[in-house]
Motif scaffolding. Sequence first.
Motif, short mmCIF file in Angstrom:
data_model
loop_
_atom_site.label_atom_id
_atom_site.label_comp_id
_atom_site.label_asym_id
_atom_site.label_seq_id
_atom_site.Cartn_x
_atom_site.Cartn_y
_atom_site.Cartn_z
N PHE A 151 0.84 -1.20 0.00
CA PHE A 151 0.00 0.00 0.00
C PHE A 151 0.87 1.25 0.00
O PHE A 151 1.64 1.49 0.92
CB PHE A 151 -0.89 -0.01 1.24
CG PHE A 151 -1.86 1.14 1.30
CD1 PHE A 151 -3.17 0.99 0.85
CD2 PHE A 151 -1.46 2.37 1.79
CE1 PHE A 151 -4.06 2.06 0.92
CE2 PHE A 151 -2.36 3.45 1.85
CZ PHE A 151 -3.64 3.29 1.41
N SER A 152 0.79 2.00 -1.06
CA SER A 152 1.62 3.19 -1.09
C SER A 152 0.79 4.35 -1.57
O SER A 152 0.33 4.40 -2.69
CB SER A 152 2.82 2.98 -2.00
OG SER A 152 2.43 2.98 -3.34
N LYS A 153 0.56 5.24 -0.70
CA LYS A 153 -0.24 6.43 -0.98
C LYS A 153 0.37 7.14 -2.17
O LYS A 153 1.57 7.37 -2.23
CB LYS A 153 -0.22 7.33 0.26
CG LYS A 153 -1.34 8.34 0.30
CD LYS A 153 -1.41 8.98 1.69
CE LYS A 153 -2.42 10.14 1.65
NZ LYS A 153 -2.64 10.71 2.98
N GLY A 154 -0.47 7.49 -3.12
CA GLY A 154 0.02 8.30 -4.22
C GLY A 154 0.56 7.49 -5.37
O GLY A 154 0.79 8.01 -6.43
N ASN A 155 0.81 6.21 -5.21
CA ASN A 155 1.19 5.42 -6.36
C ASN A 155 0.27 4.22 -6.51
O ASN A 155 0.51 3.15 -5.95
CB ASN A 155 2.65 4.97 -6.29
CG ASN A 155 3.08 4.45 -7.65
OD1 ASN A 155 2.28 3.87 -8.39
ND2 ASN A 155 4.34 4.65 -7.98
#
Lengths: 224, 224
Positions: A151-155
């Motif tokens: 989970f990576s915010k923004g990608n």
Amino acid sequence: MTLSAMRRIPKHIGIIPDGNRRWAEINGLTKEKGYAYGLKPGIRLYELCLELGVGELTFYGFTQDNTKRPSLQTAAFRKACVDAVSMLSGRDASLLVVGDTSSPSFPKELVPYTTRRVFGSGRIKVNFLVNYGWKWDLSFLQGQNSSSKKFSKGNLHNSLASSELSRIDLIIRWGGRRRLSGFLPVQTIYSDFYVVDDLWPDFREEHFYKGLHWYQSQDVTLGG
Amino acid sequence: MTLSAMRRIPKHIGIIPDGNRRWAEINGLTKEKGYAYGLKPGIRLYELCLELGVGELTFYGFTQDNTKRPSLQTAAFRKACVDAVSMLSGRDASLLVVGDTSSPSFPKELVPYTTRRVFGSGRIKVNFLVNYGWKWDLSFLQGQNSSSKKFSKGNLHNSLASSELSRIDLIIRWGGRRRLSGFLPVQTIYSDFYVVDDLWPDFREEHFYKGLHWYQSQDVTLGG
């Protein structure tokens, strides 16, 4: 135009090999018999892409939607996927199978390929979507699955189940239908979409060349 | 084939009105001048859909990708969107604008329309994507935005920023490009995709009829 005259080589080509069942019926066979006739075209397409210097090739094997079909058919397309991967595993290719392994519809023989395996010099990445579902793919964005670690915010792309597959430049669909049918919704956002009216088992090299020629005249704006 | 002979009326049609800038250049105008010429076609298309009994119509206004263009152009397409909504708000329609209101690129005049507003009998839903972005839309799945309240395991569609827009049956794109360019990735998963080579300001009713005629011969499998 010859192959050598082509300046724009797609980095990643997506293949929707549709029309196997219609082809079988036209040729007096029962529907499920069509899938086996899709193997040779797939191998030939792989060879052409290798020759041309395409970096990545993704085949739309079968989907979770497809598994609702009669069992004769599901058995046949599962076998075709296993055979295709097996035939390429002796060649020069870096193979990856992407799909939901948690269901019995996923062929056990393909589990070892859910981590990329390199054969020969691995000059071309060849991916197979097997028991793939667009909902399954996107559900990883919701962090419901094991990849929630990713989970990576923004990608968004990095959080998908299909995160190892890059953006697709050119989709070629055989069988005349002008729709994506759930094929990698994020990677196909900006893809050019070329449709061949002939059915997949009737593959001719000319189809591929025409698609590439058409691609030469398309610009790349990435929505800009 | 006449309109009355059409048995399959799409419930939801998506419109990609591309080619305004190319049209302007061909007609000796600067690029940004093209957008204003897209208004009349849009209104006419709305009228045809109303007449035909189409339940929902979505226009691809402009995207967050588009806002990287020169300011003369961004001002012009923002104005065209505001004008289009304004022109329809006096008609028989249920209007909704979907897009990222948190950025200055979103026209303030359209904020009241981000909640559906009914005019006349509201017989047809007309949606405009304004400062829309596919990443913005899908990021709601990650629960990063206000809609995290809507987060519902197992129902992706309901968690999107664009959740109020239904599945699209038929996309018609003007301007010859054969790509989705980020147009509602989830709602277009199973859409049939018809491309008109003419540029959007050169809209003719015949384009629309031809698209509908083509749609008559497509099956609906929803990936099955």
